[in-house]
Structures are given as C-alpha cells and as structure tokens.
Design a protein around this motif. Structure first.
Motif, short mmCIF file in Angstrom:
data_model
loop_
_atom_site.label_atom_id
_atom_site.label_comp_id
_atom_site.label_asym_id
_atom_site.label_seq_id
_atom_site.Cartn_x
_atom_site.Cartn_y
_atom_site.Cartn_z
N LEU A 188 1.78 5.30 -8.82
CA LEU A 188 0.72 6.06 -9.51
C LEU A 188 1.21 7.47 -9.84
CD1 LEU A 188 -2.49 5.00 -7.52
CD2 LEU A 188 -1.73 4.20 -9.76
N ASN A 189 1.88 8.09 -8.86
CA ASN A 189 2.39 9.44 -9.12
C ASN A 189 3.44 9.44 -10.22
OD1 ASN A 189 0.73 10.56 -7.22
ND2 ASN A 189 2.28 10.68 -5.60
N VAL A 230 0.81 -1.21 0.00
CA VAL A 230 0.00 0.00 0.00
C VAL A 230 0.85 1.27 0.00
CG1 VAL A 230 -1.86 1.18 1.18
CG2 VAL A 230 -1.75 -1.28 1.25
N SER A 231 1.93 1.28 0.78
CA SER A 231 2.70 2.51 0.88
C SER A 231 3.48 2.79 -0.39
CB SER A 231 3.65 2.45 2.08
OG SER A 231 4.75 1.61 1.81
N ILE A 232 3.56 1.81 -1.29
CA ILE A 232 4.30 1.97 -2.54
C ILE A 232 3.38 2.42 -3.67
CG2 ILE A 232 5.75 0.71 -4.20
CD1 ILE A 232 6.98 0.99 -1.46
N ARG A 233 2.09 2.09 -3.53
CA ARG A 233 1.17 2.34 -4.64
C ARG A 233 1.14 3.79 -5.06
NH1 ARG A 233 -3.98 -1.50 -3.10
NH2 ARG A 233 -2.78 -3.42 -3.10
N ALA A 234 1.07 4.70 -4.09
CA ALA A 234 0.98 6.11 -4.43
C ALA A 234 2.22 6.56 -5.19
CB ALA A 234 0.79 6.95 -3.16
N GLN A 235 3.39 6.04 -4.80
CA GLN A 235 4.63 6.37 -5.53
C GLN A 235 4.50 6.02 -7.00
OE1 GLN A 235 7.99 4.24 -4.03
NE2 GLN A 235 7.80 5.02 -1.94
#
Lengths: 321, 337
Positions: free
Chosen positions: B210-211, B203-208
C-alpha cells in the motif's frame, strides 16, 4: 467462564520430513483452553497456525509427523489415541468449522440427508426421530421453516443459509472444541459478520471453546478472549486479548498491529514491516524475527526464552527479559 | 486532448478536469434459455447507470459486496468489455470515438494490477519478459533500452536488478505483487486499476505494498481506480469513494466524510460489519435482513429497500437518485429528501 480445562497443548512439535531436510512447521508450542473460551491463533502463511489445528485434529498430512509434546483433551493425551478413536473424537468432541459454506456441503444430497447422516453416528434411533432432531438443529441456528428446508439441496439455499446448515452439522454432536480455520482470501464483510455471529451463537448454546486460526487482528479483537501470535513455527507472544492490543510486548506483534490501517483514524504513511516472512527450510539462527526486527541486537543470535511480561502474558523476546 | 503526455504533465494536475469520466454507464447481460431456440428470458443489470470522475493523481475507490458491479465497471475501463449504454471519456475524449492511435495510446495509459499474484503472472516467463511485454507491445525500443527500463522499473518497485532473470515461482507473494506493479508501470500509464491489490497477501506485507502504491502515485501523479472490500484500506488509499449496491452507486464522498458521517443505510451497515481495530471498540450494529437479491430480478424502487432497516413506503416504488445533500457528499436515499 468456568475453570475446567478442555485443551492443554504442551511443547507440541510437528515436523515435516522432506527430501531436502526437516521442516519444523510447529516447533514447541504450548497453550491451554477452557470451556467457553475463545483463543485466536494469529500468524501469516507458513507460521504454523494451520498445522497446529491439523495436529490437534490428528490429521497432519504426509510427510508431516508430530514428533514431540502432548495434546491433552479433557485430560487424555490425543497423541496416544488410535486412528479409530481419533475419528470418533473428531466427529463428536472436536469439530472443524469451515468458513466457506459452498465447498463444505455435498451438492448431490439434500440438507436433511446430510444432517441425518451425522446424527446417526450419535443416536441409535429410527429415521423419523432423527429427522425431528435435524429440524430442531436447523431451528437452533435460526433457519426459518426448518421442516421444509430439510428437503432442499444446498444449491437451493442462499450462502447465509448454507453457512447455518454447516453450523448445525458441527453442533449436532455437542462438541467441546470448535476449530475455525479462516482462508486467506476473505469473504464479504457482511457475510463474515454473519459467520462470526453464528459461531458466537453456537458457543453460547453449547459452551464450546473455540480456536480461531486467522491472520486478521480484527477477528481477534471482535471474537477472542486469548490470543497467541505465531511466527515461524513458534508462539512468540501470548496473552489476554485486551492486554495484547494495549501492551504488545513482542516487536512482531507491535509492528503487525501498527501496520494494519484503521477505519477510524487517518495516517499519511503506515508503518510497515520490512522484508518478508522467513521460509521454514531456511530459518535464521536464533530469533527468527531478528532479520526484520528494528530492535535486533547481538543477543538475538540465541533463540529467546519465554518471558512473563505481565499476568497471563508471555513474550519470546530478549527485550522482555 | 489525447496527446502522448508524460504522466506528470502540468495540465493534468489542475483540479477540475477529470482524467477519466464515466457517464451513465450501463452494462446489461442478456440471459437466454435453451440452445436451439434461444429465448431471451431476462437481463442481468450488472452495472446500471453509474457516473464517476477519476481525477489526475487521485484514487477513486469502489466498495461493495461481491456481485455489485465493481469489477464489471473496471473491465469496461480496461476495454475488456463495452458498456451497453453511456460514455467513458478519457482526457475529455469519448472512448467510442477513439481513432486507432488514440486507442493504442489509451491501452498504454490504463494498466491493471490484480488480486492474486500467483495467477496473474505467467509462470513460464522470466521477470524481465513479464515486465517488458507491455513495453515491447507499445513501443519500439532497442534491446538495450528495454533492458535498461526493466532494471529501472525493478528498482522503482523495490526489487533488485538481478531479479530480472528469475521466474515468478522464486518470489514471495509481496514480491510478485511488486513485479505486477512494475509491469503495470512499464508503459508509463496515467491510470492503474487496482483490483483487490493486497487482499491475497500476508498481513505484514500489505502495508509495504500500500505504501509503495502511495509513493508511486505521488511520484508519477498516477490515478488509481481501487476495488477493495476492506474499508480501512479504502480509507487509507482514497481521495473519493463510491459505494455500490446492485449495479448502482448509492453513496459517494471523500473517505473521511464517508466513514465519519455515512448517510446511506447500506454504507452504515457495511461500516458496522467491518472488524474493529481494538477489542474495546464497539460499533453500532446494524443487522441487515436477508441477502443481496439476485441481479436477475432486482427489487423495484430502491434496490436496497427489502433489507433496509429504515424502509419507508415510497422506497418500494420510487427509485432514489444520487444527490448531494452536503457539498461533495452524495447519497441516493429517500431518507434525506
């Protein structure tokens, strides 16, 4: 919610003794669970959330071992139980519910046979009355035409039905504690919703407590009363569910909650957490989140104590001191 | 025309010309019985007449449950499969009339990033080999030029040049997905198919990730075809969303309109099934009865009618067509006739 304690985990330590050294998969965690309560244990891969579940079930795989702490289930320390006693508890008192219905049923036996096999452990009765109990169980999890369904093989049922059969098996011996371990790759939203509803159903019927092992705060928001956030083998924050979403105290929780896109709002860029989860055999000194933490300072070189930030809300961060 | 253009060519940025246009695409799989005397016993209509436009520099998302035809659609776009019927246009040229050169150009212009970076990278290849393989296939470059490009690509996706000499197993999931993205970028594509690009990641990697994908889209004016089942991710990434059910698009709209004012009952059900962002957030619960029917034997009329809470008599016989009931927002449902 009544006040009777079902599970009390205290300072649990599950370590793995590998050739290259000791890996502290679970490193001193404590939490408790009451009847009818739902706890979400949230963490990423390697946070120790699944190993917590296996520890409670007494099924820590080799070369892991529980090296400290206690797991009190209905007032008895599970760590002092023999293998045989644990096997009994696993079937009747503590139950694992797999999310994936395809792999949890035996394809070469009928659904009825698999239910009866479980029921025989609990009831010393002739086959016919066991079959009647099986019919009741299937009806309890809302399978229509339960009687005919007994003769079906798993492949003759739809995914949702199979999920219900797995649910029926898990409640067949009136469990006090259900552990739902969710795989990382998720199911379709509608199938997942069915599964969550089924668990709620079971909880209402049996009053069982539930532990959700998950990486998804959405599941926590929808299902849980309490939530414990794990990072690198430790619980870094623990509170009632609304409190956690309203006032996250640990920087990891805060960042995690912000980094998940929300279906109901628009943002240009998501705030993201730098770096990646640490590998457990090379943990940094002090706070294990410090290398990724925007607030890290000198003090973080020592591992933070557990501080109470509000009623029933603790956080392992020096900022909460 | 399919000239060899750089990704940020000016003509591509003008609005009304789609980079990729699918028109009435069907993909039917015949089903046979028996080995010796093969008998044609049925047809699986995996994709059954869909038309979509993917605009330059924009993200088109397909959402829907397993088996609705999202991946089959993307496979045809990647030339891994051929439509039974219908045309795919790339830069206004129909794909089935491509010359050999156009075909090669197309293959370089359309790349893919898959869900699972543990299985999509060859464990026996070094990272520089993985990233440069498409380069070497599509372009004649000196070894130094290849090395230079690999270094540049690694930096573009947020890795370090020294990572080039390592093997996939030395990386975490997020880093592997960055490698997969670097490989996809190596041929300077115009379109990248993203098949569940973050659902296997922490989860903590997903935003990276996607961005990163959003930044790359802005920098290189990339088009994406995103396949995802997390609706929040889709909302975050997309310019246009198509909701698929049993091989058909049942609703198509920009994400804000789709998620604030869904029209098709199936879209409503999907939204109601998605998880809340806060414990106090309540969604209107739309409980669907039954399961997705077998595509071998889909229901007549509207394929959704046996599960639809608003089903009417004509739904069982008339097939609804996708129609714009509000500007830019199309729905295939008799409720709005």
């Amino acid at each position: 919610m009544t006040n009777d304690l079902i599970l009390q985990v205290e300072d649990l330590q599950t370590h793995f003794f590998t050739r290259t050294g000791v890996v502290k998969a679970v490193d001193g965690i404590s939490f408790e669970l009451r009847r009818g309560e739902t706890l979400g244990i949230v963490g990423e891969s390697g946070s120790g959330k699944s190993m917590t579940a296996w520890s409670i079930l007494g099924m820590v795989p080799h070369p892991g071992r529980i090296v400290g702490g206690s797991i009190n289930y209905l007032g008895e320390n599970l760590l002092e139980k023999s293998r045989g006693e644990m096997r009994d508890i696993r079937g009747s008192g503590i139950c694992m519910v797999m999310q994936d219905p395809l792999t949890s049923l035996n394809p070469v036996f009928t659904v009825g046979d698999q239910l009866v096999e479980t029921l025989r452990l609990e009831y010393d009765e002739p086959k016919r009355s066991l079959r009647q109990r099986a019919v009741d169980l299937l009806a309890n999890v809302r399978i229509p035409a339960a009687e005919e369904r007994l003769t079906n093989f798993p492949h003759q049922m739809s995914g949702g039905m199979r999920q219900r059969v797995v649910g029926a098996i898990s409640i067949s011996r009136a469990p006090n504690l259900l552990i739902a371990d969710e795989p990382t790759t998720s199911l379709d939203a509608t199938i997942q919703l069915q599964y969550l509803r089924l668990l709620k159903d079971i909880q209402e019927q049996t009053g069982a407590a539930i532990i959700f092992i998950t990486h998804d705060f959405g599941i926590v928001a929808r299902m849980c009363d309490r939530v414990a956030v794990m990072y690198a083998g430790r619980i870094v924050e623990q509170s009632d569910v609304e409190d956690m979403f309203d006032y996250p105290a640990h920087p990891y929780t805060e960042a995690l909650l912000q980094s998940v896109p929300d279906l109901d709002t628009d943002v240009d860029m998501l705030p993201s957490i730098e770096g990646q989860p640490p590998s457990l055999d090379a943990l940094p000194e002090g706070c294990s989140f410090a290398p990724r933490c925007p607030y890290a300072w000198d003090k973080c070189r020592d591992y933070p104590d557990e501080f109470t930030v509000a009623d029933r809300h603790t956080s392992r961060c020096w900022r909460s001191e | 025309m399919a000239a060899v253009a750089t990704p940020n060519s000016i003509e591509a940025s003008t609005g009304d010309q789609a980079l990729v246009r699918l028109e009435g695409i069907r993909r039917h799989f015949p089903v046979y019985r028996g080995n010796l005397l093969r008998k044609h016993t049925g047809t699986v209509k995996a994709v059954d007449g869909i038309s979509i436009n993917i605009m330059p520099g924009q993200t088109y998302s397909l959402v829907g449950e397993s088996g609705c035809g999202k991946t089959t659609t993307s496979r045809m776009l990647l030339m891994a499969d051929k439509p039974t019927d219908g045309d795919i246009y790339f830069d206004s040229r129909p794909m089935n009339q491509f010359s050999g050169a156009e075909r090669r150009n197309f293959r370089a212009s359309v790349q893919a990033v898959f869900q699972d970076p543990w299985s999509s990278l060859n464990p026996r290849m070094r990272v520089d080999q993985i990233i440069s393989e498409p380069l070497v296939t599509h372009q004649r470059l000196s070894r130094d030029a290849v090395r230079g490009q690999v270094q540049e690509l690694l930096q573009v996706v947020g890795l370090h040049p020294f990572h080039a000499e390592r093997y996939p197993h030395e990386f975490s999931g997020g880093q592997r997905q960055r490698i997969a993205i670097a490989r996809a970028l190596s041929t300077r594509p115009k379109l990248i198919v993203l098949d569940e690009p973050v659902s296997a990641l922490d989860v903590s990697i997903r935003a990276q990730i996607l961005n990163l994908l959003k930044e790359l889209q802005a920098t290189y004016e990339l088009s994406y075809l995103l396949i995802a089942h997390n609706l929040a991710t889709v909302r975050y990434m997309s310019h246009m969303v198509g909701v698929m059910y049993l091989g058909k698009i049942v609703e198509e709209s920009p994400p804000i309109e789709l998620f604030t004012d869904p029209q098709h009952p199936y879209t409503k059900a999907l939204i109601s099934a998605s998880l809340p962002a806060h414990p106090r957030q309540q969604r209107e619960e739309i409980v669907l009865t039954g399961e997705v029917p077998s595509p071998l034997d889909p229901p007549g009329g509207c394929a959704f009618h046996p599960r639809c809470p608003f089903v009417m008599e004509r739904c069982a016989t008339d097939i609804p067509v996708l129609r714009e009931y509000q500007p830019g927002h199309a729905t295939a449902c008799h409720l709005y006739d």
